[in-house]
Design an enzyme around this catalytic site. Structure first.
Site, PDB file in Angstrom:
ATOM      1  N   GLY A   1       0.837  -1.208   0.000  1.00 49.58           N
ATOM      2  CA  GLY A   1       0.000   0.000   0.000  1.00 49.58           C
ATOM      3  C   GLY A   1       0.858   1.237   0.000  1.00 49.58           C
TER       4      GLY A   1
ATOM      5  N   ASP B   1     -12.331   9.716   6.912  1.00 48.17           N
ATOM      6  CA  ASP B   1     -11.690   9.364   5.645  1.00 48.17           C
ATOM      7  C   ASP B   1     -12.166   7.988   5.169  1.00 48.17           C
ATOM      8  OD1 ASP B   1     -10.148   9.771   3.428  1.00 48.17           O
ATOM      9  OD2 ASP B   1      -8.254   9.201   4.356  1.00 48.17           O
TER      10      ASP B   1
HETATM   11  N1  LIG Z   1      -3.712  -3.987   7.777  1.00 42.93           N
HETATM   12  C1  LIG Z   1      -3.525  -3.941   6.467  1.00 42.93           C
HETATM   13  N2  LIG Z   1      -3.429  -5.086   5.766  1.00 42.93           N
HETATM   14  C2  LIG Z   1      -3.238  -5.057   4.449  1.00 42.93           C
HETATM   15  N3  LIG Z   1      -3.168  -3.949   3.721  1.00 42.93           N
HETATM   16  C3  LIG Z   1      -3.272  -2.773   4.342  1.00 42.93           C
HETATM   17  C4  LIG Z   1      -3.445  -2.700   5.755  1.00 42.93           C
HETATM   18  N4  LIG Z   1      -3.529  -1.415   6.102  1.00 42.93           N
HETATM   19  C5  LIG Z   1      -3.401  -0.700   4.972  1.00 42.93           C
HETATM   20  N5  LIG Z   1      -3.243  -1.506   3.905  1.00 42.93           N
HETATM   21  C6  LIG Z   1      -3.088  -1.100   2.484  1.00 42.93           C
HETATM   22  O1  LIG Z   1      -2.336   0.085   2.416  1.00 42.93           O
HETATM   23  C7  LIG Z   1      -3.099   1.127   1.798  1.00 42.93           C
HETATM   24  C8  LIG Z   1      -2.757   2.452   2.436  1.00 42.93           C
HETATM   25  O2  LIG Z   1      -2.964   2.372   3.833  1.00 42.93           O
HETATM   26  P1  LIG Z   1      -3.566   3.574   4.668  1.00 42.93           P
HETATM   27  O3  LIG Z   1      -4.872   3.982   4.046  1.00 42.93           O
HETATM   28  O4  LIG Z   1      -3.630   3.189   6.077  1.00 42.93           O
HETATM   29  O5  LIG Z   1      -2.457   4.673   4.408  1.00 42.93           O
HETATM   30  P2  LIG Z   1      -2.639   6.236   4.224  1.00 42.93           P
HETATM   31  O6  LIG Z   1      -1.295   6.842   4.045  1.00 42.93           O
HETATM   32  O7  LIG Z   1      -3.443   6.755   5.326  1.00 42.93           O
HETATM   33  O8  LIG Z   1      -3.442   6.264   2.850  1.00 42.93           O
HETATM   34  P3  LIG Z   1      -4.389   7.393   2.243  1.00 42.93           P
HETATM   35  O9  LIG Z   1      -3.555   8.566   1.970  1.00 42.93           O
HETATM   36  O10 LIG Z   1      -4.893   6.740   0.962  1.00 42.93           O
HETATM   37  O11 LIG Z   1      -5.491   7.615   3.207  1.00 42.93           O
HETATM   38  C9  LIG Z   1      -4.555   0.707   1.959  1.00 42.93           C
HETATM   39  O12 LIG Z   1      -5.357   1.217   0.917  1.00 42.93           O
HETATM   40  C10 LIG Z   1      -4.465  -0.808   1.918  1.00 42.93           C
HETATM   41  O13 LIG Z   1      -4.518  -1.278   0.593  1.00 42.93           O
END
Ligand SMILES: Nc1ncnc2c1ncn2[C@@H]1O[C@H](COP(=O)(O)OP(=O)(O)OP(=O)(O)O)[C@@H](O)[C@H]1O
Length: 711
Positions: free
Chosen positions: A133, A250
């Site tokens: 991700g 979000d």
């Molecule tokens: N526990 C998990 N298991 C598997 N994949 C995960 C997990 N947590 C997050 N991901 C993957 O990582 C991606 C990004 O994670 P997350 O949304 O927490 O990060 P972010 O930096 O806050 O992203 P955004 O800017 O899109 O909100 C998610 O869309 C998902 O595909």
């Protein structure tokens, strides 16, 4: 689990959860403050539970952290010097204890309460595997716990550890995750860092998919019981947050994770906040990813509530049914316009009553009827009713997560299926979909750059194939006699895939060029393309860089010299999707990243406000307004911050005189203009290419001129 308790707690066998109680009276009496660890047996599992119960108000914070906060507050109160000195000593004692437990000093100093009672996990305990991700503020990796072999997800959070605000902001995510304990909420299993480290990894249970990855797959079509199953789980998770006064802020398909047992969990609490009756401070409206952002936020509301999440739930629900996001605006103004077109503009009383900062400016001159029922005519009436309720312009009409769970959609047949009966898919994540899109874009770009001679040859080949439709079939047949003509023709030119029907036909469009860098994960029985991940230009480690990029995003989209093809992206077009399959868009990767940056909600400490996030079309006529600062956990007003009570990122900021129709007209013109310019630029580019024979110097000069022209 390694993430519970401090040194003292660790000593208490079998009852790892503790609360810290501090008696102020006793403290003043004895002129000393002691943290008394009161071990509790509330949570024999040792999970990160601070003992709060379902339904408790948000102000029922973890007692330990609350007391710690009191301590910190108390330390700034200079009423009693002696008291402060002792208190300071005690706080230093707490900090020292946390450092002794293994936490870095920069973390305990800025956000000690987030990790209070925890022991950091060690990086060596995990074997880091591939990246799964890429968020705006983090990178997520799959990892294996060495001791147990258990899969986990490691979220490397980006922040600036020289900025206490940035650390506190990150700490809020940890604090909120620690308050939540529900089967439909992602579980924080621990935090990896060390005294000498300047990074933090959040350790989560591993989830194979996210809903964005699943729903963007053309070969996955959810049945109604399956959608009901996902929606019910999602609403249960949301209900749990809301009952604890936590709004997620979000909710979107990529933040909704699903595992191979069919269990759905709400993830990414990086923007979440706690609503308290005491906390009357204004909130920022720059939250929730644009496509999932409710109208009140688009109109700059600063006193919204948990119903913002229900709007996003409605968007996700429609996305699951339709197979793609339902409201895909590129700017805040366009997003609102799409909302009014779909849901209808609110009645006159709404505008009279509403005290939305930018309400007047967005009021359409002619009301919109809305076409939700028309667009959703293929769905069952109960499903449409649920979407309609969630997508109510007036927040109170959305009801609550609990009331939505009791609606007819869930109580009538066909009922939600059991999660365990959901099909098991190979891992599908948003990142995979993005990589597919990137490969597709590269293919289009490669075609554009193709020399005229090979273009002619390709066209001739295509014509030949059309004239002799069986050519390819014979070719494939010779390779694999078991295939029928259609199959072999479908997968023509796919190298190793010839003769084997992949489970996912979308991979058909992967270009030759991308194939060179892709690998096949045979273990999943499907092809997963791992083209090199594009790290966003805006995903630099430091907050400051992020902000610069956010601003650059909005600026560059207005005036950049890219090949930003907006053809077919008419303003009235509801299908414009800049990241999905059905859109023709040629944005050079850096510019694409910048564009994506403009879609993101603001997730940065308010003091990092030397720059403003503005959107493409409103750029010209934005004027700055200042709202009161949102102060959530970890977002306190530190020294050197912006003026008290001001927030620099709040809502779409428009000058008073502008009316929505005027703005929309200007928006349409801007897009048309950008389109014309990009087409012209493409023309110029090809002319320049044709003049390669010229001397290097003159070519350079020409490029310079053309670049200056489009700046
Ligand atoms: N526990 C998990 N298991 C598997 N994949 C995960 C997990 N947590 C997050 N991901 C993957 O990582 C991606 C990004 O994670 P997350 O949304 O927490 O990060 P972010 O930096 O806050 O992203 P955004 O800017 O899109 O909100 C998610 O869309 C998902 O595909």
């Amino acid at each position: 689990m390694g993430c519970v308790s401090s040194k003292k707690a660790a000593k208490a066998a079998g009852s790892p959860v503790f609360e810290a109680s501090v008696s102020k009276t006793r403290a003043s009496e004895n002129a000393t403050l002691n943290l008394n660890y009161v071990f509790s047996s509330k949570n024999p599992s040792g999970a990160l539970d601070f003992g709060s119960k379902e339904g408790e108000r948000s102000e029922d914070k973890p007692k330990g952290s609350r007391e710690l906060k009191k301590l910190k507050k108390g330390s700034s109160n200079k009423k009693s010097n002696a008291f402060s000195i002792k208190l300071g000593l005690s706080l230093r004692h707490v900090d020292a204890e946390q450092i002794a437990a293994g936490w870095p000093a920069w973390l305990t100093a800025a956000a000690g309460e987030a990790v209070y009672g925890l022991v950091p996990m060690r990086a060596e305990s995990f074997e880091k595997l591939e990246k799964i991700g890429q968020g705006t503020y983090s990178s997520v990796f799959r990892a294996r716990e060495v001791a147990t072999g258990k899969m986990v997800a490691l979220k490397k959070v980006r922040f600036d550890n020289f900025q206490p605000e940035s650390i506190r902001f990150m700490a809020r995510e940890i604090m909120i995750l620690r308050r939540l304990d529900h089967p439909n909420i992602i579980k924080l299993e621990g935090v990896i860092t060390s005294r000498l480290s300047n990074t933090i990894y959040l350790v989560f249970e591993y989830m194979e998919h996210d809903l964005a990855g699943l729903s963007s797959c053309h070969d996955i079509k959810f049945s109604e019981p399956q959608v009901k199953c996902y929606m019910r789980q999602l609403l249960h998770g949301v209900e749990h947050c809301h009952l604890r006064g936590i709004m997620h802020r979000d909710i979107k398909a990529s933040n909704i994770l699903v595992n191979n047992e069919g269990i759905l969990k709400l993830g990414d609490f990086g923007l979440a906040n706690i609503l308290t009756s005491k906390n009357k401070q204004k909130l920022t409206s720059r939250v929730v990813t644009l496509w999932y952002r409710p109208p009140e936020l688009l109109m700059g509301s600063t006193n919204y509530n948990v119903s913002v999440d229900l709007w996003s739930v409605g968007c996700v629900f429609a996305e699951l049914l339709i197979g793609k996001p339902i409201l895909k605006g590129r700017t805040e103004v366009e997003q609102l316009h799409k909302i009014f077109k779909l849901c209808g503009s609110p009645p006159e009383e709404y505008w009279k009553k509403s005290k939305l900062p930018h309400g007047d400016m967005f009021k359409p001159q002619n009301p919109y009827e809305g076409c939700l029922r028309e667009r959703c005519k293929d769905f069952t009436p109960t499903a449409v009713d649920l979407i309609d309720t969630c997508l109510s312009i007036e927040p109170y009409k959305r009801g609550t997560a609990s009331s939505l769970l009791m609606c007819e959609y869930f109580t009538t047949q066909p009922y939600a299926c059991d999660p365990s009966s959901l099909p098991k898919y190979p891992p599908k994540k948003e990142i995979d979909a993005k990589q597919r899109d990137e490969a597709r874009r590269r293919k289009v770009r490669a075609r554009m750059r193709e020399p005229a001679s090979s273009k002619r040859q390709r066209r001739a080949r295509q014509t030949l194939q059309l004239q002799e439709p069986n050519n390819e079939a014979h070719f494939a047949d010779r390779k694999n006699n078991n295939n029928d003509n259609n199959t072999s023709r479908t997968y023509k030119g796919r190298g190793s895939a010839v003769g084997r029907e992949p489970r996912n036909p979308t991979f058909d469009t992967i270009s030759e060029t991308s194939r060179a860098t892709s690998t096949s994960h045979a273990s999943h029985g499907d092809t997963v393309f791992t083209v090199p991940t594009q790290i966003s230009a805006s995903s630099g480690f430091a907050w400051a860089k992020n902000q610069q990029d956010e601003v650059a995003a909005s600026l560059s989209l207005r005036s950049h010299t890219s090949t930003f093809d907006t053809s077919g992206l008419g303003f009235e077009d509801n299908t414009s999707n800049l990241t999905k399959d059905d859109t023709v868009i040629h944005v050079k990767s850096k510019e694409k990243d910048l564009f994506e940056a403009s879609m993101r909600p603001m997730r940065m400490p308010p003091n990092q406000s030397h720059s403003r996030a503005q959107s493409l079309n409103v750029q010209d006529y934005l004027t700055e307004t200042c709202d009161k600062e949102e102060v959530g956990i970890g977002r306190g007003n530190g020294p050197g911050q912006q003026e008290q009570g001001k927030v620099k990122f709040s809502g779409p900021l428009l000058s008073e005189s502008q009316k929505i129709d005027e703005i929309l007209q200007r928006n349409a013109n801007t897009i048309r203009h950008a389109n014309r310019r990009s087409r012209f630029y493409r023309g110029t580019e090809s002319i320049l290419r044709g003049k390669k024979r010229r001397s290097k110097l003159s070519e350079k000069k020409e490029r310079k001129t053309s670049r200056r022209y489009f700046m």
